[in-house]
Each structure stands twice: as structure tokens, then as C-alpha cells.
Design a protein around this motif. Structure first.
Motif, PDB file in Angstrom:
ATOM      1  N   LYS A 263       0.829  -1.105   0.078  1.00  0.00           N
ATOM      2  CA  LYS A 263       0.256  -0.117   0.056  1.00  0.00           C
ATOM      3  C   LYS A 263       0.919   1.086  -0.211  1.00  0.00           C
ATOM      4  N   ARG A 264       0.280   2.351  -0.129  1.00  0.00           N
ATOM      5  CA  ARG A 264       0.897   3.545  -0.233  1.00  0.00           C
ATOM      6  C   ARG A 264       1.872   3.938   0.918  1.00  0.00           C
ATOM      7  N   GLY A 265       1.478   3.673   2.016  1.00  0.00           N
ATOM      8  CA  GLY A 265       2.434   4.170   3.136  1.00  0.00           C
ATOM      9  C   GLY A 265       3.545   3.112   3.298  1.00  0.00           C
ATOM     10  N   ALA A 266       3.401   1.768   3.022  1.00  0.00           N
ATOM     11  CA  ALA A 266       4.264   0.771   2.948  1.00  0.00           C
ATOM     12  C   ALA A 266       5.464   1.002   1.867  1.00  0.00           C
ATOM     13  N   ARG A 267       4.791   1.486   0.820  1.00  0.00           N
ATOM     14  CA  ARG A 267       5.731   1.786  -0.427  1.00  0.00           C
ATOM     15  C   ARG A 267       6.807   3.101   0.061  1.00  0.00           C
ATOM     16  N   THR A 268       6.144   3.914   0.555  1.00  0.00           N
ATOM     17  CA  THR A 268       6.822   5.112   1.040  1.00  0.00           C
ATOM     18  C   THR A 268       8.003   4.791   1.844  1.00  0.00           C
ATOM     19  N   ALA A 269       7.748   3.872   2.976  1.00  0.00           N
ATOM     20  CA  ALA A 269       8.760   3.531   3.852  1.00  0.00           C
ATOM     21  C   ALA A 269       9.420   2.445   3.280  1.00  0.00           C
ATOM     22  N   ASN A 270       9.201   1.830   2.262  1.00  0.00           N
ATOM     23  CA  ASN A 270      10.200   0.956   1.547  1.00  0.00           C
ATOM     24  C   ASN A 270      11.285   1.339   0.678  1.00  0.00           C
ATOM     25  N   VAL A 271      11.130   2.620   0.486  1.00  0.00           N
ATOM     26  CA  VAL A 271      12.100   3.296  -0.260  1.00  0.00           C
ATOM     27  C   VAL A 271      12.667   4.614   0.376  1.00  0.00           C
ATOM     28  N   LYS A 272      12.173   4.730   1.406  1.00  0.00           N
ATOM     29  CA  LYS A 272      12.866   5.911   2.295  1.00  0.00           C
ATOM     30  C   LYS A 272      14.346   5.617   2.356  1.00  0.00           C
ATOM     31  N   GLY A 273      15.077   6.691   2.036  1.00  0.00           N
ATOM     32  CA  GLY A 273      16.587   6.713   2.103  1.00  0.00           C
ATOM     33  C   GLY A 273      17.453   5.585   1.311  1.00  0.00           C
ATOM     34  N   ALA A 274      16.596   5.129   0.212  1.00  0.00           N
ATOM     35  CA  ALA A 274      17.209   3.786  -0.524  1.00  0.00           C
ATOM     36  C   ALA A 274      18.065   4.367  -1.801  1.00  0.00           C
ATOM     37  N   PHE A 275      18.027   5.747  -2.171  1.00  0.00           N
ATOM     38  CA  PHE A 275      18.848   6.472  -3.263  1.00  0.00           C
ATOM     39  C   PHE A 275      19.511   7.473  -2.665  1.00  0.00           C
ATOM     40  N   GLU A 276      20.763   7.394  -3.859  1.00  0.00           N
ATOM     41  CA  GLU A 276      21.556   8.822  -3.557  1.00  0.00           C
ATOM     42  C   GLU A 276      22.044   9.275  -4.990  1.00  0.00           C
ATOM     43  N   VAL A 277      22.471  10.205  -4.880  1.00  0.00           N
ATOM     44  CA  VAL A 277      22.947  10.924  -6.337  1.00  0.00           C
ATOM     45  C   VAL A 277      24.386  10.337  -6.623  1.00  0.00           C
ATOM     46  N   SER A 278      24.746   9.708  -7.526  1.00  0.00           N
ATOM     47  CA  SER A 278      25.949   9.215  -7.735  1.00  0.00           C
ATOM     48  C   SER A 278      27.158  10.319  -7.784  1.00  0.00           C
ATOM     49  N   GLU A 279      28.348   9.830  -7.428  1.00  0.00           N
ATOM     50  CA  GLU A 279      29.363  10.703  -7.149  1.00  0.00           C
ATOM     51  C   GLU A 279      29.693  11.460  -8.446  1.00  0.00           C
ATOM     52  N   TYR A 280      29.529  10.998  -9.818  1.00  0.00           N
ATOM     53  CA  TYR A 280      29.560  11.582 -10.923  1.00  0.00           C
ATOM     54  C   TYR A 280      28.797  12.822 -11.061  1.00  0.00           C
ATOM     55  N   PHE A 281      27.164  12.395 -11.114  1.00  0.00           N
ATOM     56  CA  PHE A 281      26.450  13.545 -11.138  1.00  0.00           C
ATOM     57  C   PHE A 281      26.450  14.573 -10.124  1.00  0.00           C
ATOM     58  N   LEU A 282      26.880  14.462  -8.872  1.00  0.00           N
ATOM     59  CA  LEU A 282      27.012  15.456  -8.006  1.00  0.00           C
ATOM     60  C   LEU A 282      27.633  16.638  -8.528  1.00  0.00           C
ATOM     61  N   ALA A 283      28.574  16.779  -9.445  1.00  0.00           N
ATOM     62  CA  ALA A 283      29.269  17.881  -9.841  1.00  0.00           C
ATOM     63  C   ALA A 283      28.400  18.448 -11.073  1.00  0.00           C
ATOM     64  N   LYS A 284      27.372  17.945 -11.533  1.00  0.00           N
ATOM     65  CA  LYS A 284      26.444  18.345 -12.500  1.00  0.00           C
ATOM     66  C   LYS A 284      25.128  18.731 -12.260  1.00  0.00           C
ATOM     67  N   VAL A 285      24.629  18.136 -11.039  1.00  0.00           N
ATOM     68  CA  VAL A 285      23.118  18.033 -10.725  1.00  0.00           C
ATOM     69  C   VAL A 285      22.680  19.685 -10.220  1.00  0.00           C
ATOM     70  N   SER A 286      23.562  20.503  -9.840  1.00  0.00           N
ATOM     71  CA  SER A 286      23.253  21.678  -9.518  1.00  0.00           C
ATOM     72  C   SER A 286      22.531  22.643 -10.488  1.00  0.00           C
ATOM     73  N   GLY A 287      21.253  23.154 -10.432  1.00  0.00           N
ATOM     74  CA  GLY A 287      20.665  23.736 -11.471  1.00  0.00           C
ATOM     75  C   GLY A 287      20.196  23.082 -12.518  1.00  0.00           C
ATOM     76  N   ALA A 288      20.193  21.693 -12.416  1.00  0.00           N
ATOM     77  CA  ALA A 288      19.783  20.779 -13.697  1.00  0.00           C
ATOM     78  C   ALA A 288      18.451  20.536 -13.834  1.00  0.00           C
ATOM     79  N   HIS A 289      18.020  20.493 -14.941  1.00  0.00           N
ATOM     80  CA  HIS A 289      16.589  19.927 -15.107  1.00  0.00           C
ATOM     81  C   HIS A 289      16.564  18.282 -15.355  1.00  0.00           C
ATOM     82  N   VAL A 290      16.215  17.572 -14.337  1.00  0.00           N
ATOM     83  CA  VAL A 290      16.263  16.122 -14.662  1.00  0.00           C
ATOM     84  C   VAL A 290      14.850  15.347 -14.944  1.00  0.00           C
ATOM     85  N   VAL A 291      14.838  14.626 -15.738  1.00  0.00           N
ATOM     86  CA  VAL A 291      13.793  13.642 -15.983  1.00  0.00           C
ATOM     87  C   VAL A 291      13.968  12.288 -15.684  1.00  0.00           C
ATOM     88  N   LEU A 292      13.125  11.907 -14.544  1.00  0.00           N
ATOM     89  CA  LEU A 292      13.192  10.551 -14.187  1.00  0.00           C
ATOM     90  C   LEU A 292      12.417   9.563 -15.143  1.00  0.00           C
TER      91      LEU A 292
END
Length: 281
Positions: free
Chosen positions: A208-237
Motif C-alpha cells: 500500500k501507499r504508506g508501505a511503499r513510501t517506507a520501503n524506499v525511504k533513504g534508498a537512493f543517492e545521487v552518484s558521485e559523478y552526477f553530484l558535480a553536474k546536478v546543481s541547477g539541472a533539469h532532470v527527467v526521471l
């Protein structure tokens, strides 16, 4: 050095002789399209293509039969500017659905090619869980029209990542395949490792919605390579399906925390919020 090599008289004859193989190669190159079409015809006759949904014979690889195509609920205007879901009637430009007004997402806009039901549901299942990666071209092709609203030359196309252990099991990230195909046609910059999944999460299917949110909480981070480029960027997931939005919302929060200016979402199919309880995708 002998007279032959001290004089330039031999050059025209040598050049003329050197051109002959090139002319023959040009003739061969002109024949290539005909040879490819002939080979394709023979292969189609020996190994006919089937509709991935109902197994009816079709002419092109990865395409749907007419019946399944007609059952595909493609999304067209009017739709919610924020969530990309169909609206029951025209509300004017930039209209929001009730779901968007009640619970606006962290991302700016979502766009999808179809509603997640019938053939669309079967296509995603086969693409995602049954290894039918050939469907990436068809699904991405359907996403080009809605994607044109989002993707610009400056956009970063970032797929929702899989954990390394799941990637080893599946051998491919379906979202990355879609992002790569979309970039070929709409431009932008595909960054297949822009995000990293830092821990293995449970499958979202059936949660369910709440369980999905809890499941992915803290599960992602920006890659080291993208950190240098992400500032001010437009991202399409880029992802295959948008259900509750828990996964892309968590990705959006991480990207914005790293400095992304705007995050949009592009998927093949989405679940209408009004019918969310009917699906366990």
C-alpha cells in the motif's frame, strides 16, 4: 632514384587504378539495403513475429496486433498538468486534477503514454519480469509524444536505478533501456548512473501507499559523478510504471537536496489515482 620515381608522369595512372576498388565498393554499398531487406523478408518468413500480448502474428518486431493496439488506453488531452492523469472534461490550460490538489507531488510534472491496464499491464510485465527487452523500443516509442512535453536539449534523462543485487538477477534495468531509447529520439543527455540505489528494498508489488513510501525511504543517492553536474539541472526521471509515486518522489527529494532545479517524471504507464486500489503493480 630511377626515372620512374623522379617523374610525376606515373601518378595519374596509379590514381586511376587505385580508384577502381572504391567504385566497386560503392556499388556493393548500394546493394546493401536490398540485401538487408531480402534477409529480413526471409527471417520474417522463417521466424514470424507475434504480438507480445495475445501472440497473434504481426508484421513488425515488438509491435502489437490491431486488436491489442485498439485496447491500449493511450493518454491524450485533457490531462492533469501535474500528475499527467486523464481529466474527465476540459478545464483549460494547466489544469490540475483533484488528486494533485489534495496531495501535490514533489516532482513538477508527470507524463505517461498509457493507463496501466489491459495490454499496457501485460507489456510491462513481459518487459520487466520476463526478459523481453526487445519491447524497450516499442514502449519508448509510445513515450516519445508525452516525453516531448518534458525533454529539452539540456535535460538529464535519469532512470530509476535497481539495487546491484537485483540488477545481477535481472541482468538489465528496464528503466535504463527506456531512457537510452528516448534519448536517441528526443535528445537530452541520458545519465544511466545518475542515481544509485544504496540498499536492497522489497518489491513494491502488493504494498500500500504508506508501505511503499517506507520501503524506499533513504534508498537512493545521487552518484558521485552526477553530484558535480546536478546543481541547477533539469532532470527527467524515467521509469516503466507510476503507481503511488513513492519511488519517484523519493528520487525527487534526493535530487533536489543535491541541487536539481526541476524534476519531471516520464513513464510508459500510470495508474489512475481514482483506481489505485484495483492494482498491485
Amino acid at each position: 632514384m630511377g626515372d620512374k620515381f623522379s617523374s610525376l608522369e606515373w601518378l595519374p595512372d596509379a590514381v586511376e587504378r587505385a580508384e577502381l576498388p572504391d567504385k566497386h565498393r560503392l556499388k556493393d554499398l548500394k546493394l546493401l539495403p536490398y540485401l538487408k531487406r531480402s534477409l529480413s523478408f526471409v527471417l520474417d518468413a522463417l521466424f514470424p513475429h507475434c504480438c507480445p500480448v495475445c501472440s497473434e502474428l504481426v508484421q513488425g518486431e515488438g509491435g502489437l496486433c490491431l486488436s491489442c493496439w485498439q485496447k491500449l488506453d493511450l493518454i491524450s488531452a485533457p490531462y492533469c498538468e501535474r500528475l499527467g492523469v486523464l481529466l474527465h472534461y476540459e478545464l483549460g490550460p494547466n489544469a490540475w486534477s483533484a488528486a494533485a490538489l489534495v496531495n501535490p507531488p514533489d516532482y513538477e510534472r508527470a507524463r505517461a503514454a498509457a493507463l496501466y491496464n489491459g495490454p499496457a499491464q501485460e507489456l510491462v510485465k513481459r518487459f520487466k519480469f520476463y526478459g523481453e527487452i526487445r519491447l524497450s523500443k516499442f514502449l519508448a516509442g509510445c513515450m516519445l509524444n508525452p516525453g516531448a512535453d518534458l525533454v529539452t536539449a539540456e535535460s538529464f534523462l535519469v532512470p530509476v536505478p535497481l539495487h546491484s543485487s537485483r540488477l545481477r538477477e535481472r541482468t538489465y534495468n528496464q528503466s535504463a533501456l527506456l531512457a537510452r531509447e528516448i534519448q536517441k529520439h528526443l535528445g537530452g543527455r541520458s545519465l544511466l548512473d545518475g542515481l544509485v540505489r544504496t540498499r536492497k528494498t522489497n518489491q513494491q508489488v502488493g504494498l500500500k501507499r504508506g508501505a511503499r513510501t517506507a520501503n524506499v525511504k533513504g534508498a537512493f543517492e545521487v552518484s558521485e559523478y552526477f553530484l558535480a553536474k546536478v546543481s541547477g539541472a533539469h532532470v527527467v526521471l524515467v521509469d516503466d510504471v507510476l503507481t503511488t509515486g513513492a519511488t519517484v518522489e523519493e528520487c525527487t527529494r534526493v535530487l533536489k537536496a543535491a541541487g536539481a532545479k526541476q524534476v519531471d517524471v516520464l513513464v510508459f504507464a500510470l495508474v489512475d489515482p481514482e483506481n489505485l486500489s484495483d492494482y498491485n503493480a
